[in-house]
Design an enzyme around this catalytic site. Structure first.
Site, short mmCIF file in Angstrom:
data_model
loop_
_atom_site.label_atom_id
_atom_site.label_comp_id
_atom_site.label_asym_id
_atom_site.label_seq_id
_atom_site.Cartn_x
_atom_site.Cartn_y
_atom_site.Cartn_z
N ASP A 126 -20.80 47.63 113.13
CA ASP A 126 -22.06 46.98 112.74
C ASP A 126 -23.12 48.02 112.39
O ASP A 126 -23.02 49.20 112.76
CB ASP A 126 -22.54 46.09 113.89
CG ASP A 126 -23.30 44.87 113.40
OD1 ASP A 126 -23.75 44.87 112.24
OD2 ASP A 126 -23.44 43.91 114.18
N ASP A 165 -24.55 36.66 108.63
CA ASP A 165 -24.80 36.09 109.95
C ASP A 165 -25.04 34.58 109.86
O ASP A 165 -25.04 33.89 110.87
CB ASP A 165 -26.01 36.77 110.62
CG ASP A 165 -25.58 37.99 111.43
OD1 ASP A 165 -24.38 38.34 111.40
OD2 ASP A 165 -26.44 38.59 112.10
C1 GLA Z 1 -25.35 41.62 114.06
C2 GLA Z 1 -24.04 41.00 113.59
C3 GLA Z 1 -23.67 39.83 114.47
C4 GLA Z 1 -23.55 40.31 115.90
C5 GLA Z 1 -24.83 40.97 116.33
C6 GLA Z 1 -24.71 41.61 117.71
O1 GLA Z 1 -26.41 40.75 113.86
O2 GLA Z 1 -24.15 40.62 112.25
O3 GLA Z 1 -22.46 39.27 114.04
O4 GLA Z 1 -22.47 41.20 116.02
O5 GLA Z 1 -25.25 41.98 115.42
O6 GLA Z 1 -25.87 42.20 118.11
#
Ligand code: GLA
Length: 731
Positions: free
Chosen positions: A480, A550
């Site tokens: 990420d 997301d």
């Molecule tokens: C980002 C990712 C999510 C999740 C969060 C965790 O927003 O896109 O899928 O993994 O971080 O903090």
């Protein structure tokens, strides 16, 4: 086999469907003469369009006052010598301070296959017959620099790739202020619209078309990442072009940092289209003897509309950009605990989710954010990659063993590029984040960006991540990156080099990913940047899956996956079934629709499966079986967009196997329409003369389905959906 060059330096690059033509003018300029549908004979000299009367179009050559850069279509336009459109190259001459560059043709060579781009992701060849590369050398005598323009022709994929490099043969350092990867000029042709994919966090990849008018348009990111805001892609399309027909001229940049794509129309209707590193976020001190290589641009021409363009990108990116054992492997159904628990979990809860997930047919469990340091919120612990034993007293190994015993692969979330200000790592190394001395260190999601331009930091991360993978039997990493870059400086470099840091950061990231993917080829890496904040071909080279957004709501995903599929195949798009009301947008699509949306890409589950009803569990378990049975079609088939959700009250796409024997049609209602009738959808791309058996028991010929259309049952409520599986009757 793709490149013809004659003694007078006329170059014809061709694929099965495309021609790309250049020639060298008497003055040594590299002139672009054509790009488009495959043609036979190059119209030599046809570019010449004299403007001798216009004193406001200066003449770069005393010998011929009819030549002006206002009308010459150029391959590598420079700055300061009367080309007033946007340049591809700008260099500061250390002796005079001038930015003038004069790249004149010197020589060319043609080589089989394609040399790799050192330190940068790029499309690759698998054997010598895959492609041929033309390398044209231009020279600036005064600066003593050579420029190398690379053109690789992938005949079978109908794609040409381009990139640019420069070597400093002088005794001094010079500064590159701007170096783009690709420029195309369309002579006396401005009858285009510009297509691009814009967005924001949680609403990525919205297609947009604007008419060009008589000015410049920029699609860009200065965020240090390719960004949610604009994908590194542009296309010029004819006003009449649609998904199924019409001309498309497109460029996609294999790069994950700040980029610029620009289209400008000059006063003679010469349209210039360019893509490359964003000059506002880049400069580079090139020392004597050094070579600098700019990222690669992928050029696709299609005369069969936007779907035609997409099919070419999908095929190339699946087969010649993604790498490693996962490239052709069926991708596992994953279950991720993020939206089930956020930071609030313990060992027990994770084991319950794993067990329940396994019963639903999941094949990979992903432990998301919150397993390390004191990470109970997004404000702390990035950088402290040791397990939180309060939450997970038996550590990661136990969880991984449990997953493996249940027949699941074990995956882990990490955000290696970040550092929390309160972390132990930051206390030990306050200079390990990007920053500019004397300036405030801007936070994003409470965190700072680790300084990946430093080799020590890259090495530290390589060792840390390698140890976590090895010690815990990790099969998958969700990589990420949750903020954009600010104060892009590094105290590891001199004052003169601070303009290099954004690009050096990306080079450090690529180097780290390269080392990790080589050391652990069997590990599946899925990249993520708050969803699609770095959904780009550069990341795909290392991570053959990307978390698309997301936004997990099925209705939002209809638009996001529609737009993302313009360039990227559904195989690489993570798509998860999540809870209702949806956590981002509070909508409530039926479980059927949520499952279908996920099944039409790379299927996963991201909700508290322990709280599902028996019926819901049975449905997901059943659909997982269906997905596995048809996985090769769903993941590796060619997706074509049929009905546009930005225009219609529903969105439809079809996924078809290469041999046209099987297909799946996905139809998603948006808001239901009162007092409406059943509406047919005219399918496309099937075999017209074959009879297809439909999953509802009916049989139709391909031509019937494509002309009369497929009856779609009336969808009574908002966000309803239907899927049809088609099988050729002879198949
Ligand atoms: C980002 C990712 C999510 C999740 C969060 C965790 O927003 O896109 O899928 O993994 O971080 O903090």
């Amino acid at each position: 086999m793709g490149i013809i060059a004659d003694k007078t330096f006329h170059f014809h690059l061709f694929t099965e469907e495309t021609s790309y033509l250049m020639e060298v003018s008497g003055s040594g300029d590299l002139v672009h003469t054509y790009w488009g549908k495959r043609i036979h004979s190059p119209p030599q000299g046809a570019w010449f369009n004299p403007v001798e009367v216009a004193s406001f179009s200066p003449n770069p050559y005393a010998s011929d006052k009819r030549i002006s850069y206002d009308t010459m279509p150029r391959e590598f336009p420079d700055f300061g010598r009367s080309d007033y459109s946007s340049s591809a190259i700008e260099i500061t001459d250390p002796e005079s301070g001038s930015h003038i560059v004069n790249p004149i043709f010197k020589s060319y060579t043609i080589v089989p296959a394609k040399p790799p781009l050192s330190g940068l992701p790029a499309v690759y060849t698998e054997n010598d017959s895959d492609a041929q590369t033309l390398i044209i050398t231009l020279k600036d005598e005064k600066l003593n620099l050579e420029f190398y323009l690379y053109y690789t022709v992938f005949s079978d994929f109908n794609v040409i790739t381009r990139h640019t490099a420069v070597r400093n043969f002088s005794k001094h350092s010079i500064r590159i202020e701007k170096i783009l990867s690709c420029t195309i000029d369309f002579l006396s042709d401005a009858n285009f619209e510009m297509l691009h994919l814009h967005g924001a966090y949680s609403r990525e990849c919205r297609p947009a078309r604007i008419s060009l008018g008589s000015c410049s348009h920029r699609v860009e990111s200065r965020r240090g990442a390719s960004s949610h805001e604009q994908n590194p892609f542009i296309a010029l399309v004819r006003p009449e072009t649609n998904q199924f027909s019409g001309e498309v001229y497109s460029m996609s940049l294999i790069y994950s940092g700040s980029f610029l794509a620009e289209v400008s129309v000059n006063c003679y209707e010469k349209t210039r289209m360019q893509i490359g590193l964003h000059p506002d976020d880049f400069s580079w001190e090139l020392k004597s003897g050094e070579l600098f290589t700019a990222p690669e641009a992928v050029l696709v021409f299609s005369e069969s509309g936007i779907n035609g363009m997409s099919a070419k990108y999908h095929s190339l990116y699946k087969n010649r950009l993604c790498r490693g054992p996962w490239k052709h492997a069926p991708r596992p159904i994953l279950i991720n605990n993020w939206e089930a628990t956020y930071f609030d979990f313990d060992e027990n809860k994770i084991i319950q989710l794993m067990d329940a997930g396994a019963e639903l047919g999941a094949e990979l469990f992903v432990l998301d954010d919150g397993w390390f340091g004191e990470r109970n919120s997004d404000a702390v612990s990035l950088g402290d990659w040791t397990v939180n034993t309060e939450k997970l007293p038996h550590g990661l190994r136990d969880l991984s063993d449990h997953a493996h015993e249940r027949g699941l692969l074990f995956g882990l979330w990490m955000e290696p590029e970040m550092i929390s200000p309160g972390s132990r790592l930051y206390a030990e190394h306050p200079d390990w984040c990007l920053h500019a001395p004397g300036r405030h260190r801007s936070l994003g999601r409470n965190q700072l960006v680790i300084d990946l331009s430093r080799k020590t930091v890259e090495n530290y991360l390589f060792d840390t991540i390698s140890a976590i993978i090895k010690e815990n039997g990790v099969d998958y990493i969700k990589w990420d990156m949750n903020r954009n870059i600010t104060e892009a400086g590094s105290t590891a470099y001199s004052c003169n080099q601070q303009g290099e840091i954004s690009h050096r950061y990306i080079l450090g990231l690529y180097s780290l990913l390269d080392r990790l993917t080589r050391a652990f080829p069997e590990v599946l890496f899925e990249s993520c940047a708050g969803g699609g904040g770095r959904f780009d071909p550069g990341m795909l080279f290392y991570t053959p899956q990307i978390w698309t957004s997301d936004a997990t709501d099925a209705h939002e995903r209809l638009k996001i996956q529609w737009g993302t599929s313009f360039i990227y195949p559904q195989l690489v798009m993570g798509a998860h079934v999540s809870a209702i009301p949806n956590h981002q947008i509070h909508r409530a699509a039926s479980l059927d629709t949520r499952v279908r949306m996920s099944m039409s890409a790379n299927f996963g589950i991201e909700l508290d499966v322990t709280k599902l009803t028996v019926e819901e569990k049975e449905k997901i378990a059943h659909e997982s079986e269906v997905y596995k049975e048809h996985r090769l079609l769903f993941q590796y088939g060619q997706l074509y967009r049929i009905e546009d959700p930005f225009v219609s009250d529903r969105g439809v796409w079809i996924i078809i196997s290469e041999d046209l024997k099987t297909a799946a049609v996905f139809c998603f209602q948006q808001l239901a329409v009162p007092n409406s009738l059943e509406k047919r959808v005219r399918l496309r791309y099937l075999d017209p003369d074959s009879e297809y058996l439909l999953s509802d028991g009916k049989r139709y010929y391909g031509d019937t389905l494509m002309n009369y259309g497929l009856e779609i049952p009336k969808m009574e409520s908002d966000f309803d959906s239907v899927i049809f599986l088609l099988k050729r009757a002879d198949g």
